[in-house]
Design an enzyme around this catalytic site. Structure first.
Site, short mmCIF file in Angstrom:
data_model
loop_
_atom_site.label_atom_id
_atom_site.label_comp_id
_atom_site.label_asym_id
_atom_site.label_seq_id
_atom_site.Cartn_x
_atom_site.Cartn_y
_atom_site.Cartn_z
CE1 TYR A 61 82.72 -4.44 15.31
CE2 TYR A 61 84.62 -4.89 13.93
CZ TYR A 61 83.42 -4.24 14.14
OH TYR A 61 82.92 -3.40 13.19
CG HIS B 173 78.58 -2.77 12.09
ND1 HIS B 173 78.57 -3.31 10.82
CD2 HIS B 173 79.88 -2.78 12.50
CE1 HIS B 173 79.81 -3.64 10.48
NE2 HIS B 173 80.62 -3.34 11.48
FE LIG Z 1 82.76 -3.49 11.28
#
Ligand SMILES: [Fe+2]
Length: 234
Positions: A105, A159
């Protein structure tokens, strides 16, 4: 006076348990006392509303947010947002965030030893159309390790946040990919006791939205509340 809808609460076992000890963070996060029942108020069942002016029309394509091409396998993720009666939820805000193809991320807390991609931020948003359809173009996210237990790896996932027609229907969840061998071992996926309900979190491979020579399609329909509701994070 305009009719104001109420929203039915989910059936037992079809939503994640607050406490699921194999998901270690849930031990600290889960309420230790019985929940207090709060009736819905006007502000929770009437808004918020989003329109074309509040969104960036280019934000649906996560592969084209920078000057260069994002690295990884391009995919199309699309589906329909429905209410508890199977009716499409139009003009609702759908937001996604995800790791890059290497499983990292773009976030300061993510210190996983995998490369960042300067051409991939990993966030997008869009509005559903009049029939409740949404569509994203993105990169297939990589699996990543986490420290829940020894040798723990999250399955590939995206997500999602959806507001629906009201705060009472806001849903935050994760979409998984069919055939991922990590899914049965994932404590977050397994927080939802009901087998049928948690399998609603796995998208379907979709020839219809697959673009020849460019991107595989995955379909992920989302039901905001009621008997067929998609499991959501508390
Ligand atoms: Fe995640």
């Amino acid at each position: 006076m305009r009719h104001i809808a109420g929203y039915r609460r989910p059936y037992p076992g079809t939503q994640p348990n607050h406490l699921h000890p194999p998901y270690v963070s849930s031990i600290k996060r889960a309420p230790s006392k019985p929940l207090i029942y709060l009736p819905h108020t006007l502000s929770e069942v009437t808004g918020p509303r989003f329109g074309q002016k509040t969104i960036d029309v280019k934000a649906f394509d996560l592969t084209k947010q920078h000057s260069g091409e994002a690295l990884g396998e391009r995919i199309v993720v699309s589906g329909r947002v429905l209410d508890e009666n199977g009716r499409p939820v139009s003009n609702t805000l759908v937001e996604i965030w995800q790791a890059n193809a290497a499983g990292r991320y773009l976030h300061k807390v993510d210190q996983h030893d995998a490369p960042l991609d300067p051409n991939f931020t990993g966030c997008g948003h869009t509005l559903t159309d009049s029939e409740g359809y949404y569509r994203f173009v993105t990169i297939r996210p990589g699996e990543y390790p986490w420290r829940n237990h020894y040798n723990a790896w999250r399955p590939a996932h995206i997500h999602f946040s959806l507001f629906g027609p009201a705060f009472a229907t806001r849903l935050i969840t994760q979409m998984y990919f069919p055939g991922d061998p990590l899914i049965p071992f994932d404590p977050i996926f397994n927080c939802t006791a009901d087998d049928k309900a948690r399998n609603r979190l796995i998208s379907l491979f979709d020839w219809e939205t697959t673009i020849p020579e460019q991107a595989l399609g995955y379909r992920f329909n989302i039901v905001l509340s009621g008997r067929e509701a998609t499991p959501m994070e508390k």
